[in-house]
Every structure is written in structure tokens, then in C-alpha cells.
Design an enzyme around this catalytic site. Structure first.
Site, PDB file in Angstrom:
ATOM      1  N   LYS A 205      37.613  50.996  11.072  1.00  0.00           N
ATOM      2  CA  LYS A 205      37.365  49.674  11.652  1.00  0.00           C
ATOM      3  C   LYS A 205      38.061  48.650  10.779  1.00  0.00           C
ATOM      4  O   LYS A 205      37.764  48.499   9.591  1.00  0.00           O
ATOM      5  CB  LYS A 205      35.870  49.399  11.710  1.00  0.00           C
ATOM      6  CG  LYS A 205      35.551  48.011  12.248  1.00  0.00           C
ATOM      7  CD  LYS A 205      34.067  47.814  12.455  1.00  0.00           C
ATOM      8  CE  LYS A 205      33.781  46.405  12.949  1.00  0.00           C
ATOM      9  NZ  LYS A 205      32.344  46.195  13.175  1.00  0.00           N
ATOM     10  N   ARG A 215      32.091  37.679  18.194  1.00  0.00           N
ATOM     11  CA  ARG A 215      31.184  36.959  17.291  1.00  0.00           C
ATOM     12  C   ARG A 215      30.676  35.695  17.963  1.00  0.00           C
ATOM     13  O   ARG A 215      29.542  35.275  17.735  1.00  0.00           O
ATOM     14  CB  ARG A 215      31.886  36.668  15.966  1.00  0.00           C
ATOM     15  CG  ARG A 215      32.191  37.958  15.220  1.00  0.00           C
ATOM     16  CD  ARG A 215      32.946  37.723  13.921  1.00  0.00           C
ATOM     17  NE  ARG A 215      33.429  38.979  13.355  1.00  0.00           N
ATOM     18  CZ  ARG A 215      34.293  39.066  12.366  1.00  0.00           C
ATOM     19  NH1 ARG A 215      34.794  37.967  11.831  1.00  0.00           N
ATOM     20  NH2 ARG A 215      34.672  40.247  11.917  1.00  0.00           N
ATOM     21  N   LYS A 227      35.173  39.679   6.168  1.00  0.00           N
ATOM     22  CA  LYS A 227      34.665  41.052   6.102  1.00  0.00           C
ATOM     23  C   LYS A 227      35.647  42.006   5.411  1.00  0.00           C
ATOM     24  O   LYS A 227      35.572  43.217   5.558  1.00  0.00           O
ATOM     25  CB  LYS A 227      34.323  41.529   7.515  1.00  0.00           C
ATOM     26  CG  LYS A 227      33.236  40.682   8.189  1.00  0.00           C
ATOM     27  CD  LYS A 227      32.662  41.336   9.446  1.00  0.00           C
ATOM     28  CE  LYS A 227      31.483  40.528  10.010  1.00  0.00           C
ATOM     29  NZ  LYS A 227      30.834  41.188  11.164  1.00  0.00           N
ATOM     30  N   GLU A 243      39.304  57.895   5.512  1.00  0.00           N
ATOM     31  CA  GLU A 243      37.998  57.598   6.110  1.00  0.00           C
ATOM     32  C   GLU A 243      37.585  58.688   7.106  1.00  0.00           C
ATOM     33  O   GLU A 243      36.418  59.072   7.178  1.00  0.00           O
ATOM     34  CB  GLU A 243      38.030  56.235   6.822  1.00  0.00           C
ATOM     35  CG  GLU A 243      38.061  55.033   5.885  1.00  0.00           C
ATOM     36  CD  GLU A 243      36.703  54.693   5.266  1.00  0.00           C
ATOM     37  OE1 GLU A 243      35.733  55.453   5.486  1.00  0.00           O
ATOM     38  OE2 GLU A 243      36.605  53.671   4.565  1.00  0.00           O
ATOM     39  N   LYS A 258      39.168  51.134  15.710  1.00  0.00           N
ATOM     40  CA  LYS A 258      38.902  49.811  16.271  1.00  0.00           C
ATOM     41  C   LYS A 258      39.654  48.746  15.497  1.00  0.00           C
ATOM     42  O   LYS A 258      39.596  48.768  14.267  1.00  0.00           O
ATOM     43  CB  LYS A 258      37.396  49.568  16.183  1.00  0.00           C
ATOM     44  CG  LYS A 258      36.932  48.210  16.604  1.00  0.00           C
ATOM     45  CD  LYS A 258      35.457  48.070  16.346  1.00  0.00           C
ATOM     46  CE  LYS A 258      35.050  46.653  16.670  1.00  0.00           C
ATOM     47  NZ  LYS A 258      33.682  46.400  16.348  1.00  0.00           N
ATOM     48  N   SER A 284      37.022  42.582  21.882  1.00  0.00           N
ATOM     49  CA  SER A 284      36.909  41.330  22.631  1.00  0.00           C
ATOM     50  C   SER A 284      38.223  40.540  22.683  1.00  0.00           C
ATOM     51  O   SER A 284      38.561  39.971  23.717  1.00  0.00           O
ATOM     52  CB  SER A 284      35.802  40.474  22.029  1.00  0.00           C
ATOM     53  OG  SER A 284      36.007  40.274  20.648  1.00  0.00           O
ATOM     54  N   TYR A 323      35.435  46.388  27.829  1.00  0.00           N
ATOM     55  CA  TYR A 323      34.722  45.443  28.686  1.00  0.00           C
ATOM     56  C   TYR A 323      35.231  45.526  30.124  1.00  0.00           C
ATOM     57  O   TYR A 323      34.643  44.946  31.023  1.00  0.00           O
ATOM     58  CB  TYR A 323      34.877  44.025  28.123  1.00  0.00           C
ATOM     59  CG  TYR A 323      34.365  43.927  26.700  1.00  0.00           C
ATOM     60  CD1 TYR A 323      33.001  43.868  26.450  1.00  0.00           C
ATOM     61  CD2 TYR A 323      35.235  43.972  25.606  1.00  0.00           C
ATOM     62  CE1 TYR A 323      32.510  43.827  25.155  1.00  0.00           C
ATOM     63  CE2 TYR A 323      34.757  43.921  24.302  1.00  0.00           C
ATOM     64  CZ  TYR A 323      33.397  43.857  24.087  1.00  0.00           C
ATOM     65  OH  TYR A 323      32.911  43.833  22.802  1.00  0.00           O
TER      66      TYR A 323
END
Ligand code: PBG
Length: 333
Positions: A205, A215, A227, A243, A258, A284, A323
Site C-alpha cells: 500500500k 479521506r 502517512k 512485503e 494499492k 478513490s 467503486y
């Protein structure tokens, strides 16, 4: 027009000549079973359109259940839940994240009782619950610098995952990017005999600007800082392999990359690294890019959405969080 004698040569175009031939040689096909629908919801009795994501709604609990049922009826096997938590319930230690009477556990129970065959996936991370808007617990050092505490956060995440499991979640999806959380959550679940609850790990991610509209949808942007100390640097790809190896060894059942569309190389690399199923999240900001280009009349919505989803699957994703899931099902019919 021209008088040419055909040279004998390889002609790849023969395989593209008719729709029938093209359908036979097609390497990647989309189906409703590939999609996971992310759903936003809140405590309110009324639905709210999400300003930052035109066409996406934040549902009441009741309509969340109805919407999930509609998606499932179209052939979508799973939904992933994103709650908007009331400001008053947010605390530095995010206690609300493991409240058995909280919004998410109630949503899980309602969904599983209305649609027993629907796979319910939950997001495991603290940002909707945390007064700091970070995925983990925040501490300030003596100079006032922000630190996200890893091991303390993992303990809270384990409680959150257990809370979701008790409510009946099929899959928990840690999206926080803390180190060691997959192994810790697996152990916590197994200790409580939740051996059948799966872990879909957000493995790679990235710290992406493309999460902005999300957000906005949840009012979950970090109050301070960014982040980048836990989400990955978009410049890195070997790190995604590292990872993946770790998450697989720690007991993840599925791995996620992602964002998706701008990270096709990462999807392909993770696909080659693991034998586990790979998911990709069309986030998004990707949704918004496609949606606004279509809304402006500049690009053909159906064509660009199906092409973007096909590309994500072609890169190696077995499932896609999008979405557009419901619309795509309708277009594929
Ligand atoms: C939070 C979370 C985020 C998304 C999914 N889970 C936002 C973030 O990490 O800041 C983003 C999804 C999207 O942009 O569609 N743990």
C-alpha cells in the site's frame, strides 16, 4: 487499389479479424466475480452523497444492507466496509475500533443475516477511529515530532480484527501497513478459534495522493503529518516483493496492491512472487479521474472503465476492489 502479390509472412491481424475470433483468443476476461465493492456508511438514518466522489453514497445502515444485496444479486461476491465514525467517538487510542456494539460490528451482523452468502470484508486500521486521523497510534517525541507507534498499534489492530470476527466477518483486511500485523492478527484470531476468518493483507500500500477523495468521504485525513513512515514510497518496487514475502510467511491468505492502475508493474511483480491470490484496489482518485473525464464528455465512461479494469486483471490481479463494481457488472451483461 494496389496490385501487390501477398508476401508470405506472419500475420497477427488474422487473430483479430472478427469478434468471434477475438473472443476465442482473448487472454483476459472480466466477470462480476472479479469485483469487490467498497461501501461507505454512517450512523445517520439518511444517505449522503459523497462530495469528493460523485456517484458514490454514504449509506445509512439500512440502505447499506440494501445496496450490498443489490450488488450481490448482480454477481458481486464481496463488499468491503468503510465506516464514517462520529467525531465524538474518536480518541487517541481508537477504543471505538473494537467496540462490539459499534457501527461496523452492527453492519456486519445486519449484512450476514440479510445476505448469508455475501462475503463481508472489513478494513482493519485505526484512521476512522483515531482523533489523529492516522492508521496507527500517534505519539509526539520531545521535539514535537510525530511518531506512529508500531507494536502498540498492532495490539489494537488485533482487538479490532477480533471484534470484526466476533460479529461474523469473513475476511479482515489490515490496511494500516504496520510491521508484523499479519502474524499478530492471525495468532489473535486462532487463539479465539476464528481459524476460518481469512486475512486479506494490504501488502503493498503506497503513500498515494490518489486516496484524497476517500479521506474526504470519511473525514479521515491525518490531522498532522502524512502517512509516509508506514505506507510505501511510490518510487519503490523491490520493497513490494519484500512485503509480499513477509505477509505470505506471516500467514496472509490474500495479498493486495494499492492503488491499482498506476501500479500495474507492482501487481505483476507481486503476482510472480506469491502463489496467493492477489487483489488490487482501484482507489478513490482513480475513480475520480475516470469519472470526471467521462462527466466532462471527454472520454467514454464504459470504455475507459472496462479497459482500466481489464488492464488491472491482465497485470495479474485475481480480484479488484472498485467503486465501479455495480456499473461494470451491468456493462458486462
Ligand atoms: C485507510 C484506508 C484508505 C483507503 C482504504 N483504507 C486511506 C488511507 O490509507 O489514507 C483508501 C481507499 C481509496 O482511496 O479509495 N486505512
Amino acid at each position: 487499389m494496389f496490385d501487390v502479390h501477398p508476401p508470405s509472412m506472419n500475420r497477427p491481424r488474422r487473430n483479430r479479424r472478427t469478434p468471434a475470433i477475438r473472443s476465442m483468443v482473448r487472454e483476459t476476461t472480466l466477470s462480476s466475480a472479479d469485483f469487490i465493492l467498497p461501501l461507505f456508511f454512517h450512523e445517520n438514518a439518511e444517505d449522503t452523497p459523497i462530495e469528493s466522489m460523485p456517484g458514490v453514497t454514504r449509506w445509512s445502515l439500512e440502505n447499506l444492507v440494501r445496496e450490498a444485496g443489490e450488488a450481490h444479486a448482480l454477481g458481486i461476491p464481496a463488499v468491503v466496509l468503510f465506516p464514517k465514525i462520529e467525531e465524538a467517538l474518536k480518541t487517541p487510542l481508537a477504543e471505538e475500533s473494537s467496540n462490539d456494539a459499534g457501527l461496523v460490528p452492527r453492519a456486519i451482523r445486519a449484512l450476514k443475516s440479510a445476505h448469508p452468502t455475501l462475503c463481508v470484508i472489513t478494513d482493519v486500521a485505526l484512521d476512522p477511529y483515531n482523533s489523529d486521523g492516522h492508521d496507527g497510534i500517534v505519539q509526539r517525541d520531545s521535539r514535537g515530532e510525530l511518531r506512529i507507534l508500531n507494536d502498540e498499534t498492532v495490539e489494537v489492530l488485533c482487538q479490532q480484527a477480533l471484534c470484526h470476527a466476533r460479529a461474523g466477518a469473513d475476511i479482515v483486511a489490515p490496511s494500516d501497513m504496520m510491521d508484523g500485523r499479519v502474524a499478530a492478527i492471525r495468532e489473535a484470531l486462532d487463539d479465539e478459534y476464528f481459524t476460518d476468518v481469512s486475512i486479506l493483507s494490504y501488502t503493498a500500500k503506497y503513500a498515494s495522493a490518489f486516496y484524497g477523495p476517500f479521506r474526504g468521504a470519511l473525514d479521515s485525513a491525518p490531522k498532522d503529518g502524512d502517512k509516509k513512515t508506514y505506507q510505501m514510497d511510490s518510487a519503490n518496487s523491490r520493497e513490494a516483493v519484500r512485503e509480499s514475502l513477509l505477509d505470505e510467511a506471516e500467514g496472509a491468505d490474500m495479498l493486495m496492491v494499492k492503488p491499482a492502475g498506476l501500479y500495474l508493474d507492482i501487481i505483476a511483480k507481486v503476482r510472480e512472487t506469491t502463489t496467493l491470490p492477489v487483489a488490487a484496489y482501484q482507489v478513490s482518485g482513480e475513480y475520480l479521474m475516470l469519472k470526471s473525464a467521462a462527466a466532462g464528455g471527454w472520454l467514454d465512461e464504459k470504455a475507459i472503465v472496462l479497459e482500466s479494469l481489464t488492464a488491472i486483471k491482465r497485470a495479474g490481479a485475481d480480484m479488484i476492489l472498485t467503486y465501479f463494481a455495480k456499473q461494470a457488472c451491468a456493462w458486462l451483461k
